[in-house]
Design a protein around this motif. Structure first.
Motif, PDB file in Angstrom:
ATOM      1  N   GLN A   1      13.286  -8.362 -16.197  1.00 52.55           N
ATOM      2  CA  GLN A   1      12.911  -9.756 -15.983  1.00 52.55           C
ATOM      3  C   GLN A   1      11.963  -9.877 -14.795  1.00 52.55           C
ATOM      4  N   GLN A   2      12.213  -9.145 -13.733  1.00 55.54           N
ATOM      5  CA  GLN A   2      11.342  -9.198 -12.558  1.00 55.54           C
ATOM      6  C   GLN A   2       9.951  -8.643 -12.873  1.00 55.54           C
ATOM      7  N   VAL A   3       9.886  -7.564 -13.648  1.00 50.80           N
ATOM      8  CA  VAL A   3       8.598  -7.014 -14.066  1.00 50.80           C
ATOM      9  C   VAL A   3       7.854  -8.046 -14.905  1.00 50.80           C
ATOM     10  N   ARG A   4       8.561  -8.711 -15.795  1.00 50.25           N
ATOM     11  CA  ARG A   4       7.938  -9.724 -16.651  1.00 50.25           C
ATOM     12  C   ARG A   4       7.514 -10.954 -15.858  1.00 50.25           C
ATOM     13  N   TYR A   5       8.256 -11.287 -14.805  1.00 51.61           N
ATOM     14  CA  TYR A   5       7.811 -12.369 -13.911  1.00 51.61           C
ATOM     15  C   TYR A   5       6.408 -12.051 -13.390  1.00 51.61           C
ATOM     16  N   LEU A   6       6.240 -10.837 -12.909  1.00 55.24           N
ATOM     17  CA  LEU A   6       4.943 -10.437 -12.357  1.00 55.24           C
ATOM     18  C   LEU A   6       3.868 -10.478 -13.442  1.00 55.24           C
ATOM     19  N   ASP A   7       4.186  -9.942 -14.619  1.00 58.53           N
ATOM     20  CA  ASP A   7       3.234  -9.986 -15.738  1.00 58.53           C
ATOM     21  C   ASP A   7       2.812 -11.421 -16.040  1.00 58.53           C
TER      22      ASP A   7
ATOM     23  N   GLN B   1       0.827  -1.207   0.000  1.00 59.13           N
ATOM     24  CA  GLN B   1       0.000   0.000   0.000  1.00 59.13           C
ATOM     25  C   GLN B   1       0.862   1.258   0.000  1.00 59.13           C
ATOM     26  N   LYS B   2       1.969   1.224   0.709  1.00 60.13           N
ATOM     27  CA  LYS B   2       2.885   2.375   0.735  1.00 60.13           C
ATOM     28  C   LYS B   2       3.463   2.619  -0.664  1.00 60.13           C
ATOM     29  N   ALA B   3       3.839   1.544  -1.351  1.00 55.69           N
ATOM     30  CA  ALA B   3       4.382   1.675  -2.710  1.00 55.69           C
ATOM     31  C   ALA B   3       3.342   2.285  -3.643  1.00 55.69           C
ATOM     32  N   ILE B   4       2.083   1.890  -3.470  1.00 54.67           N
ATOM     33  CA  ILE B   4       1.001   2.434  -4.289  1.00 54.67           C
ATOM     34  C   ILE B   4       0.784   3.906  -3.950  1.00 54.67           C
ATOM     35  N   ASP B   5       0.688   4.216  -2.667  1.00 51.29           N
ATOM     36  CA  ASP B   5       0.447   5.590  -2.227  1.00 51.29           C
ATOM     37  C   ASP B   5       1.556   6.541  -2.680  1.00 51.29           C
ATOM     38  N   GLU B   6       2.789   6.054  -2.655  1.00 51.77           N
ATOM     39  CA  GLU B   6       3.930   6.893  -3.044  1.00 51.77           C
ATOM     40  C   GLU B   6       4.152   6.922  -4.548  1.00 51.77           C
ATOM     41  N   LYS B   7       3.326   6.137  -5.284  1.00 51.71           N
ATOM     42  CA  LYS B   7       3.404   6.090  -6.749  1.00 51.71           C
ATOM     43  C   LYS B   7       4.824   5.819  -7.252  1.00 51.71           C
ATOM     44  N   ILE B   8       5.487   4.853  -6.607  1.00 52.80           N
ATOM     45  CA  ILE B   8       6.849   4.538  -7.041  1.00 52.80           C
ATOM     46  C   ILE B   8       6.800   3.888  -8.423  1.00 52.80           C
ATOM     47  N   ASN B   9       7.894   4.036  -9.143  1.00 52.89           N
ATOM     48  CA  ASN B   9       7.947   3.462 -10.483  1.00 52.89           C
ATOM     49  C   ASN B   9       8.310   1.975 -10.409  1.00 52.89           C
ATOM     50  N   LEU B  10       8.158   1.293 -11.544  1.00 58.74           N
ATOM     51  CA  LEU B  10       8.428  -0.146 -11.576  1.00 58.74           C
ATOM     52  C   LEU B  10       9.888  -0.467 -11.284  1.00 58.74           C
ATOM     53  N   GLU B  11      10.784   0.417 -11.688  1.00 62.41           N
ATOM     54  CA  GLU B  11      12.207   0.202 -11.397  1.00 62.41           C
ATOM     55  C   GLU B  11      12.428   0.107  -9.893  1.00 62.41           C
TER      56      GLU B  11
ATOM     57  N   PHE C   1       9.979  -0.343  -7.591  1.00 64.22           N
ATOM     58  CA  PHE C   1       9.128  -1.382  -7.026  1.00 64.22           C
ATOM     59  C   PHE C   1       9.843  -2.730  -7.031  1.00 64.22           C
ATOM     60  N   CYS C   2      10.455  -3.069  -8.158  1.00 63.53           N
ATOM     61  CA  CYS C   2      11.178  -4.350  -8.237  1.00 63.53           C
ATOM     62  C   CYS C   2      12.580  -4.241  -7.651  1.00 63.53           C
ATOM     63  N   GLY C   3      13.263  -3.158  -7.963  1.00 62.94           N
ATOM     64  CA  GLY C   3      14.644  -3.004  -7.515  1.00 62.94           C
ATOM     65  C   GLY C   3      14.789  -2.900  -6.010  1.00 62.94           C
ATOM     66  N   LYS C   4      13.763  -2.377  -5.352  1.00 66.46           N
ATOM     67  CA  LYS C   4      13.809  -2.216  -3.899  1.00 66.46           C
ATOM     68  C   LYS C   4      12.834  -3.168  -3.195  1.00 66.46           C
ATOM     69  N   ALA C   5      12.426  -4.207  -3.904  1.00 61.96           N
ATOM     70  CA  ALA C   5      11.516  -5.195  -3.307  1.00 61.96           C
ATOM     71  C   ALA C   5      12.168  -5.780  -2.068  1.00 61.96           C
ATOM     72  N   PRO C   6      11.377  -6.011  -1.019  1.00 63.75           N
ATOM     73  CA  PRO C   6      11.947  -6.544   0.221  1.00 63.75           C
ATOM     74  C   PRO C   6      12.738  -7.842   0.023  1.00 63.75           C
ATOM     75  N   LYS C   7      12.206  -8.780  -0.785  1.00 67.18           N
ATOM     76  CA  LYS C   7      12.925 -10.036  -1.008  1.00 67.18           C
ATOM     77  C   LYS C   7      12.311 -10.753  -2.198  1.00 67.18           C
TER      78      LYS C   7
END
Length: 119
Positions: free
Chosen positions: A95-101, A51-61, A63-69
């Motif tokens: 690749q991580q974005v495409r994994y999610l897709d 929810q924090k990532a959504i609220d802060e409107k972070i970009n996909l870079e 979102f994936c690059g700073k993913a907790p794990k």
């Protein structure tokens, strides 16, 4: 993937993509909770941090690059998405974005959560 396209994907807002994931799932009688479960499994985000990532409107870079794990079983996600074979994508963030897709596509196709989460 062309470098210009990579940059475009990096800058896309996760908050902009997330509703599309939910819409795609719901059109096929799947749920937002299942979309979230996939995101939690793949990235290590939880309800609060997602929810924090959504609220802060972070970009996909970010979102994936700073993913907790990122889940180590993500390497088991194979196939073609957007014309690219996932396991051959050299840029790790793309690749991580495409994994999610791919996982959201599998959800919309009616696959069981057990199969989607590579259990």
């Amino acid at each position: 993937m062309h470098p210009k396209n990579i940059e475009r994907v990096y800058k896309m807002s996760f908050a902009g993509v997330y509703p599309m994931y939910i819409q795609k799932a719901e059109k096929k009688n799947r749920t937002k909770a299942e979309v979230n479960e996939i995101i939690y499994w793949l990235t290590g985000y939880d309800e609060k941090t997602l929810q924090k990532a959504i609220d802060e409107k972070i970009n996909l870079e970010d979102f994936c690059g700073k993913a907790p794990k990122m889940n180590p079983n993500a390497v088991k996600i194979t196939g073609v998405i957007c014309g690219d074979r996932i396991e051959e994508i050299e840029d790790k963030l793309i690749q991580q974005v495409r994994y999610l897709d791919k996982l959201i596509d599998e959800l919309a196709k009616g696959n069981s959560m057990e199969k989607i989460l590579r259990s």
